[in-house]
Design a protein around this motif. Structure first.
Motif, PDB file in Angstrom:
ATOM      1  N   LYS A  23      67.434 -20.540 -49.592  1.00 21.44           N
ATOM      2  CA  LYS A  23      67.587 -18.863 -49.494  1.00 21.44           C
ATOM      3  C   LYS A  23      66.516 -18.289 -49.037  1.00 21.44           C
ATOM      4  N   THR A  24      66.090 -18.620 -48.159  1.00 22.15           N
ATOM      5  CA  THR A  24      64.955 -18.043 -47.289  1.00 22.15           C
ATOM      6  C   THR A  24      65.279 -18.003 -45.835  1.00 22.15           C
ATOM      7  N   PHE A  25      64.501 -16.970 -45.096  1.00 22.27           N
ATOM      8  CA  PHE A  25      64.585 -16.986 -43.897  1.00 22.27           C
ATOM      9  C   PHE A  25      63.241 -17.607 -43.165  1.00 22.27           C
ATOM     10  N   PHE A  26      63.517 -17.986 -42.040  1.00 19.24           N
ATOM     11  CA  PHE A  26      62.471 -18.824 -41.260  1.00 19.24           C
ATOM     12  C   PHE A  26      62.400 -18.009 -40.097  1.00 19.24           C
ATOM     13  N   VAL A  27      61.360 -17.265 -39.723  1.00 18.59           N
ATOM     14  CA  VAL A  27      61.136 -16.518 -38.429  1.00 18.59           C
ATOM     15  C   VAL A  27      60.041 -16.919 -37.691  1.00 18.59           C
ATOM     16  N   THR A  28      59.953 -16.755 -36.259  1.00 22.75           N
ATOM     17  CA  THR A  28      58.827 -17.122 -35.403  1.00 22.75           C
ATOM     18  C   THR A  28      59.223 -16.281 -34.187  1.00 22.75           C
ATOM     19  N   GLY A  29      58.409 -16.744 -33.126  1.00 22.87           N
ATOM     20  CA  GLY A  29      58.363 -15.689 -31.760  1.00 22.87           C
ATOM     21  C   GLY A  29      58.302 -16.794 -30.589  1.00 22.87           C
ATOM     22  N   ASP A  39      56.813 -18.677 -28.208  1.00 17.19           N
ATOM     23  CA  ASP A  39      55.327 -19.251 -27.900  1.00 17.19           C
ATOM     24  C   ASP A  39      54.348 -19.039 -28.925  1.00 17.19           C
ATOM     25  N   TRP A  40      54.879 -18.425 -30.157  1.00 14.49           N
ATOM     26  CA  TRP A  40      54.023 -18.295 -31.317  1.00 14.49           C
ATOM     27  C   TRP A  40      53.528 -19.870 -31.944  1.00 14.49           C
ATOM     28  N   ASP A  41      52.499 -19.917 -32.656  1.00 12.03           N
ATOM     29  CA  ASP A  41      51.936 -21.193 -33.025  1.00 12.03           C
ATOM     30  C   ASP A  41      52.182 -21.004 -34.477  1.00 12.03           C
ATOM     31  N   LYS A  42      53.076 -20.364 -35.238  1.00  6.09           N
ATOM     32  CA  LYS A  42      53.542 -20.285 -36.536  1.00  6.09           C
ATOM     33  C   LYS A  42      54.928 -20.015 -36.721  1.00  6.09           C
ATOM     34  N   LEU A  43      55.507 -20.878 -37.880  1.00  8.49           N
ATOM     35  CA  LEU A  43      56.649 -20.535 -38.305  1.00  8.49           C
ATOM     36  C   LEU A  43      56.734 -19.960 -39.542  1.00  8.49           C
ATOM     37  N   PHE A  44      57.207 -18.721 -40.095  1.00  7.19           N
ATOM     38  CA  PHE A  44      57.112 -18.220 -41.278  1.00  7.19           C
ATOM     39  C   PHE A  44      58.231 -18.380 -42.114  1.00  7.19           C
ATOM     40  N   GLU A  45      58.165 -18.728 -43.332  1.00 17.13           N
ATOM     41  CA  GLU A  45      59.235 -18.850 -44.277  1.00 17.13           C
ATOM     42  C   GLU A  45      59.141 -17.459 -45.051  1.00 17.13           C
ATOM     43  N   VAL A  46      60.165 -16.868 -45.227  1.00 11.67           N
ATOM     44  CA  VAL A  46      60.192 -15.380 -45.822  1.00 11.67           C
ATOM     45  C   VAL A  46      61.232 -14.987 -46.489  1.00 11.67           C
ATOM     46  N   THR A  47      60.881 -14.012 -47.622  1.00 12.23           N
ATOM     47  CA  THR A  47      62.209 -13.432 -48.148  1.00 12.23           C
ATOM     48  C   THR A  47      61.885 -12.082 -47.925  1.00 12.23           C
ATOM     49  N   ILE A  48      63.110 -11.267 -48.029  1.00 12.22           N
ATOM     50  CA  ILE A  48      63.219 -10.143 -47.475  1.00 12.22           C
ATOM     51  C   ILE A  48      63.682  -9.171 -48.667  1.00 12.22           C
ATOM     52  N   ARG A  49      63.198  -7.948 -48.923  1.00 12.16           N
ATOM     53  CA  ARG A  49      63.471  -7.110 -49.992  1.00 12.16           C
ATOM     54  C   ARG A  49      63.681  -5.584 -49.417  1.00 12.16           C
ATOM     55  N   LYS A  50      64.415  -4.936 -50.123  1.00 13.93           N
ATOM     56  CA  LYS A  50      64.329  -3.522 -49.747  1.00 13.93           C
ATOM     57  C   LYS A  50      62.916  -2.691 -49.890  1.00 13.93           C
ATOM     58  N   LYS A  51      62.607  -1.795 -49.235  1.00 11.96           N
ATOM     59  CA  LYS A  51      61.134  -1.318 -49.080  1.00 11.96           C
ATOM     60  C   LYS A  51      61.122   0.045 -50.540  1.00 11.96           C
TER      61      LYS A  51
END
Length: 349
Positions: free
Chosen positions: A329-335, A337-349
Motif C-alpha cells: 500500500k505504498t507508491f513507487f516513483v522515479t524519473g 534517467d534517475w538513478d533512484k526509485l523511491f518508495e513513498v507514502t502520501i499524506r495531506k499536508k
C-alpha cells in the motif's frame, strides 16, 4: 419588369425564411446567469431562451450529454457525473415546428484540490538509462516502459536490486511511452507513431498492434480491471476497450477554476487516477469517473536526492513514473534517467 421584381421579392422571402430554418440562432439563443459560461458541479443556474423574433414558444427541453436536464422555477442544476467542456442543448418547440440551439459551457469541480506531501519509506536503485514513461507492479514484480528514440524498451525489473529480469528493445524509430497490464497482456503506447503494442505478459512476445483514434499521440496508460485509461497531453483521459482498443469515451481533467492538461504517466488505485504532471515535480489525484482533481502531491525535494549524470538534461530528466504496490500500500516513483526509485507514502499536508 414588374414580374421580375415580384419574382425577386418572392425569392428573397424564400431565402430569408430558409436562412431562419437553417440557422436557429437567428431566432433564439440560451441565456444563463449573468451570461456566464463557467460553472461548478451541482451549481443551480437560472436559464431562459432569448426569443429574438417574438415567436410563440410552446415548450423547451434542455439536454447535456444527451440527457434531459430538468428545469424547476427557470433553474437547472449542473449535476452531471463527468466534468469539463460541455454543450448545453435546447430543443425549442414553436409554431408547429422545432429547432435546436446550443451553448458551449464549462462545468468544473465543486472544491479546490487538497495539497498532499510524502514520506520516503525506502530508496532503491534505478537504471540511469531508463527514460521512464510507464511503471506498474504485477504481483511483486515491477514492469517498466522507457522512451527516447534508439533506447525505448519494455522491461521486467527486480525493484529491490534494480536488476533487469527481462527486456525487449523497440524499433529505433519508435519512442516508447506508457504501459499497463491486464488479463495476462501488456499494453504499451508509443508517442507520435500513432500505434500501440500488445504483448504476452509471460514471454514479452508481441501479440498485436493497435491504432489510436481521436487521441493522436500516446502518453500514459493505466487500467481499472475492465477498461484502459490513456492520456495524450491534452485535457482528456480516454477510455479504451481492452479487447478492441477502440476509444469509448473520455473525461476532462478539471479543478474548481479551470480545465487542466499535461497529465503524463498514469496509475489507477481504488477509483482514483494518479497522474504525473508533465515537467513538474507533482502528481494529481483524479476522480476516475468525473475528472475532478481532488488532490495534488508535491514531490519537490526528490530531485535533490538524485545523482545527476554527465548527460543530465534539466528540462527532460524530470519526475515521471508511478507504481502502486497493493500489498505494501505504498507508491513507487522515479524519473526519466534517475538513478533512484523511491518508495513513498502520501499524506495531506
Amino acid at each position: 419588369m414588374i414580374k421580375s421584381l415580384a419574382l425577386f421579392s418572392f425569392l428573397t422571402l424564400i431565402i430569408a425564411c430558409g436562412s431562419h430554418q437553417a440557422d436557429p440562432a437567428l431566432l433564439f439563443d440560451i441565456s444563463l446567469d449573468e451570461n456566464k459560461t463557467q460553472f461548478q458541479q451541482n451549481e443551480a443556474v437560472r436559464v431562459q431562451i432569448n426569443n429574438k423574433k417574438n415567436k410563440s414558444i410552446e415548450a423547451v427541453t434542455y439536454y447535456i450529454d444527451d440527457k434531459v436536464l430538468p428545469v424547476k422555477d427557470h433553474t437547472v442544476v449542473f449535476d452531471m457525473k463527468t466534468l469539463g467542456n460541455k454543450t448545453l442543448k435546447a430543443v425549442i418547440e414553436f409554431e408547429d415546428t422545432s429547432v435546436e440551439v446550443y451553448k458551449k459551457i464549462k462545468v468544473l469541480a465543486e472544491k479546490a484540490p487538497e495539497i498532499y506531501t510524502y514520506d520516503i519509506v525506502n530508496i532503491y536503485p534505478h537504471d540511469t538509462n531508463a527514460y521512464t514513461q510507464g511503471l506498474e507492479f504485477y504481483q511483486d514484480t515491477l514492469y517498466e516502459s522507457t522512451g527516447k528514440l534508439g533506447r525505448s524498451t519494455l522491461r521486467k525489473v527486480d525493484y529491490k536490486s534494480g536488476k533487469i529480469l527481462k527486456k525487449i528493445d523497440l524499433d529505433d524509430a519508435v519512442f516508447g511511452e506508457g504501459m499497463t497490464i491486464l488479463n495476462g497482456k501488456i499494453y504499451q503506447l508509443t508517442w507520435k507513431s500513432k500505434i500501440g503494442y500488445i504483448y504476452d505478459l509471460k514471454d514479452f512476445k508481441k501479440i498485436d498492434n493497435f491504432q489510436y483514434g481521436e487521441s493522436k499521440v500516446g502518453w500514459g496508460l493505466a487500467n481499472d480491471g475492465t477498461k484502459l485509461f490513456k492520456s495524450d497531453g491534452t485535457e482528456r483521459i480516454w477510455f479504451l476497450n481492452p479487447e478492441t482498443l477502440v476509444e469509448q469515451g473520455h473525461i476532462d481533467i478539471v479543478t474548481n477554476s479551470a480545465i487542466f492538461n499535461k497529465a503524463n504517466e498514469l496509475e489507477y488505485v481504488n477509483g482514483k487516477l494518479f497522474a504525473n504532471v508533465y515537467q513538474k515535480p507533482s502528481m494529481m489525484i483524479l476522480d476516475a469517473s468525473s475528472g475532478a482533481i481532488e488532490g495534488v502531491v508535491n514531490f519537490s525535494g526528490l530531485l535533490e536526492k538524485v545523482t545527476k549524470t554527465e548527460n543530465w538534461d534539466a528540462v527532460n530528466n524530470v519526475l515521471n513514473g508511478i507504481a502502486y504496490h497493493p500489498t505494501k500500500k505504498t507508491f513507487f516513483v522515479t524519473g526519466k534517467d534517475w538513478d533512484k526509485l523511491f518508495e513513498v507514502t502520501i499524506r495531506k499536508k
